[in-house]
Design an enzyme around this catalytic site. Structure first.
Site, short mmCIF file in Angstrom:
data_model
loop_
_atom_site.label_atom_id
_atom_site.label_comp_id
_atom_site.label_asym_id
_atom_site.label_seq_id
_atom_site.Cartn_x
_atom_site.Cartn_y
_atom_site.Cartn_z
N HIS A 124 1.62 4.20 -3.13
CA HIS A 124 1.49 5.66 -3.07
C HIS A 124 2.62 6.37 -3.83
O HIS A 124 2.48 7.56 -4.16
CB HIS A 124 1.49 6.15 -1.62
CG HIS A 124 0.15 6.15 -0.95
ND1 HIS A 124 -0.95 6.79 -1.47
CD2 HIS A 124 -0.26 5.59 0.22
CE1 HIS A 124 -1.98 6.64 -0.64
NE2 HIS A 124 -1.59 5.91 0.40
N HIS A 177 0.83 -1.21 0.00
CA HIS A 177 0.00 0.00 0.00
C HIS A 177 0.86 1.27 0.00
O HIS A 177 0.71 2.14 -0.86
CB HIS A 177 -0.93 -0.01 1.22
CG HIS A 177 -1.82 1.18 1.32
ND1 HIS A 177 -3.13 1.17 0.88
CD2 HIS A 177 -1.60 2.44 1.77
CE1 HIS A 177 -3.66 2.36 1.07
NE2 HIS A 177 -2.76 3.16 1.62
N1 BES Z 1 -1.82 8.00 3.83
C1 BES Z 1 -2.40 7.03 4.67
C2 BES Z 1 -2.48 7.42 6.12
C3 BES Z 1 -3.27 8.69 6.40
C4 BES Z 1 -4.38 9.04 5.66
C5 BES Z 1 -2.88 9.50 7.44
C6 BES Z 1 -5.05 10.22 5.93
C7 BES Z 1 -3.57 10.67 7.71
C8 BES Z 1 -4.67 11.03 6.96
C9 BES Z 1 -1.70 5.69 4.56
O1 BES Z 1 -1.22 5.41 3.28
C10 BES Z 1 -2.69 4.63 4.87
O2 BES Z 1 -3.67 4.54 4.18
N2 BES Z 1 -2.44 3.82 5.88
C11 BES Z 1 -3.30 2.73 6.27
C12 BES Z 1 -2.66 1.45 5.83
C13 BES Z 1 -3.36 0.58 4.98
C14 BES Z 1 -4.67 0.83 4.39
C15 BES Z 1 -2.68 -0.68 4.57
C16 BES Z 1 -3.41 2.72 7.77
O3 BES Z 1 -2.70 3.48 8.42
O4 BES Z 1 -4.19 1.94 8.31
ZN ZN Z 2 -2.83 5.14 1.94
#
Ligand code: BES
Ligand code: ZN
Length: 621
Positions: free
Chosen positions: A312, A308
């Protein structure tokens, strides 16, 4: 140098009218002026829990009549502001802080007698900066050194650097970072695994333009282990070997993604494993993904997190949502690409299982969402905190839409289309309208008859799930479902359930299909056979503990307390907090646990748990 717009006034008018409105989650006036480069020179002071120093911003003035720069700040102390002219000469500027908004923070207004190419701001952060977590020695694995890490997305960069905190603006950056001598600093930039550690001085450069939410820093007793030609794992020394083993397939993932969507354009791809209080699963900071240690479970079953964050590097870091209402362009595309990477590296069945689990989660979450929050293309987030507006709709409905397109147009056409989207918008910030127009021209019009306008409209602009949403299916889950049914009917002993040993996903599936409540005998039998209480696997824990709570199974409480105080990843712990808060007795227990847990939590996690507590207390009297 005059731009073509000053030469051609007619074009200039058009450019202004075609300009998207300013991002409602930022004070920046991007039609007037944009930051193009940022040079940081900062000290990391663990004793006072502050970042102290200065930032020099390079400015691209778009409106020749503009005489003011508005920057975003939150809880920053501003010491001085200087304007820097083309010859490098600095002179003091008039500046003021505007009124503070709860969500946006405080605008820093800087006056310009005449436009200068640079401005320099000296400042210090607040010990409670929303984008930083300062960990004491005791809160680290090694117990000897403190630790600092940032989390800038969505709008927390402004709490540690004064800047235009909107994803519509991209800048390159460099940084000189001074830290206590034995510690290592890393940033979302060109970290070298061989960097001299011990001198307390680090220099970083990011030569690709990035949006502010990808600005990142961490400082601590950080060791490095190489996992491939352009990959390494960074972590506290006691964690680094385990992490390198868990993430050993990272290079394979990069190669698989490059085959689908073209070159990885960022140089190295390293992963920093943080202490367990990290509030997210992962954060796609360029060149240095930040990751929770909770995915290191020993069997690589949760490494889709790496897929994931790596994805990005195309969807999000290369092509970026220009404001947070369009976050599905980041997260939905990334969840789709994530699944393609998992399929390429671990096989179709693994990808299918993960899709089934995601879709189950989406349906559950959507049931409680207002129709306006079930849309892929959200209304502008005026007056809303973008962190609160983020749901599985962006992630899973977004990915599901792309899977729908993939099925209708076929992989060869759809893969080429998506690759073309990334190439055509590389290093740009875009909104949903740009995507919809690109989709129409490059897929829909090119292959007539494959989708109907009403079908696309249902995905993009209607709440709920369209009729054309085909559910994912997994053969292995069919077997899990059958085994669960037999056990519930008393035809099977719990000890035989996991058969040839279930993967994390199969165990998750088993738990998700159970009734709301079980009796104590059933729970005891399950725990005896599958050892759920005290599990180190957060994906299992986040489903098991709420079940025990709903069932009134007090035997799980000591393990629940350990779970909630041991980790801070919001997604994993919130279901258990919320289950506890649903009854008066559970609420009292939760309050006691929160009193202990909160010292270790990140500000983002504290806010979420506190909000849930306030809501529950209001409801329960
Ligand atoms: N970019 C996100 C985390 C995020 C989104 C932080 C919006 C603050 C605001 C990251 O790429 C993400 O989506 N992380 C997920 C992991 C996953 C879906 C595998 C998480 O943290 O759970
Ligand atoms: Zn994400």
């Amino acid at each position: 140098m005059p731009s073509i717009y000053t030469v051609l006034p007619v074009l200039a008018l058009f450019a202004v009218s075609a300009q998207a409105a300013n991002d409602p989650n930022s004070y920046a006036e991007t039609d007037k002026v944009r930051v193009t480069d940022l040079a940081l020179d900062v000290h990391v002071a663990f004793k006072s829990r502050q970042i102290i120093g200065k930032v020099e911003l390079s400015l691209d003035w778009r409106d020749k009549g503009a005489r003011e720069l508005k920057l975003d700040t939150r809880d920053l102390s501003i010491a001085t502001v200087e304007l820097v002219d083309a010859a490098g000469k600095a002179s003091p500027a008039k500046f003021s802080l505007g009124a503070t908004d709860k969500i946006l923070g405080t605008p820093l207004l800087i006056e310009f007698g005449e436009q200068t190419p640079k401005v320099r701001v000296s400042y210090a952060t607040n010990p409670n900066a929303s984008g930083l977590q300062w960990l004491s020695e005791a809160q680290t694995a090694g117990k000897k050194h403190p630790f600092l890490f940032s989390q800038s997305q969505a709008i927390h960069a402004r709490s540690w650097v004064p800047l235009q905190d909107t994803p519509a603006v991209r800048f390159t950056y460099k940084a000189d970072v001074h830290v206590p001598k034995p510690l290592r600093a890393v940033m979302s930039a060109d970290n070298s695994p061989d960097a001299m550690v011990g001198g307390g001085e680090f220099h970083f450069e990011m030569d690709k333009p990035i949006p502010s939410y990808l600005l990142a820093i961490a400082v601590g007793d950080i060791a490095v282990k190489t996992t491939g030609p352009r990959t390494a794992v960074y972590a506290e020394p006691s964690m680094v070997d385990k992490a390198a083993k868990e993430f050993e397939d990272t290079e394979k993932m990069i190669v698989a993604t490059e085959k689908l969507y073209g070159d990885y354009r960022w140089g190295r791809y390293d992963i920093l494993v943080l202490p367990p209080s990290f509030p997210f699963g992962g954060m796609e900071n360029p060149r240095m993904t930040f990751a929770t240690p909770t995915v290191i479970v020993g069997d690589k079953s949760l490494t889709s997190l790496v897929a994931h964050e790596l994805a990005h590097s195309w969807s999000g870091n290369l092509v970026t949502n220009s404001s947070w209402k369009d976050i599905w362009l980041n997260e939905g595309f990334t969840s789709y690409v994530e699944n393609r990477i998992v399929e390429a590296v671990y096989g179709r069945e693994q990808g299918d299982m993960e899709d089934v689990i995601s879709q189950f989660g989406l349906k559950k979450e959507m049931a409680d969402l207002a129709p306006k929050d079930q849309l892929l293309i959200l209304a502008p987030l005026d007056g809303r905190d973008p962190d609160e507006a983020l749901t599985d709709v962006a992630y899973i409905k977004g990915a599901w839409f792309l899977t729908f397109l993939e099925k209708r147009y076929g992989r060869p056409a759809f893969d080429a289309f998506l690759r073309g989207w990334f190439d055509a918008h590389a290093f740009q910030s875009v909104d949903s309208d740009v995507f919809v127009a690109y989709l129409q021209k490059n897929l829909v019009d090119k292959h007539p008859g494959k989708t109907k306008p009403a079908e696309l409209d249902a995905w993009l602009r209607q709440p709920g799930l369209p009729e054309t949403a085909e559910p994912a299916k997994s053969v292995r889950f069919d077997k899990v479902d059958a085994a669960r049914a037999e056990w519930l009917a008393g035809k099977r002993d719990a000890a035989t359930l996991a058969g040839a040993k279930w993967s994390t996903q199969e165990t998750v599936r088993f738990l998700e299909g159970l009734p709301e409540k079980l009796d104590a005998k059933q729970l005891t039998e399950l725990d005896g056979a599958l050892h759920f209480n005290g599990t180190a696997n957060g994906e299992i824990a986040q489903r098991w503990y709420p079940l025990t709570v709903r069932s009134g199974f007090a035997a799980a409480r000591p393990s629940i307390e350990k779970f909630l105080t041991g980790i801070g990843r919001r997604k994993l712990i919130m279901p258990t907090w919320e289950a506890l808060m649903a009854t008066p007795d559970g609420l009292a227990f939760a309050e006691g646990v929160f009193a202990k847990a909160r010292q270790g939590y990140h500000p983002i996690t504290t806010t979420s748990v506190q909000a849930a507590l306030d809501k529950a207390k209001k409801k329960n009297g």
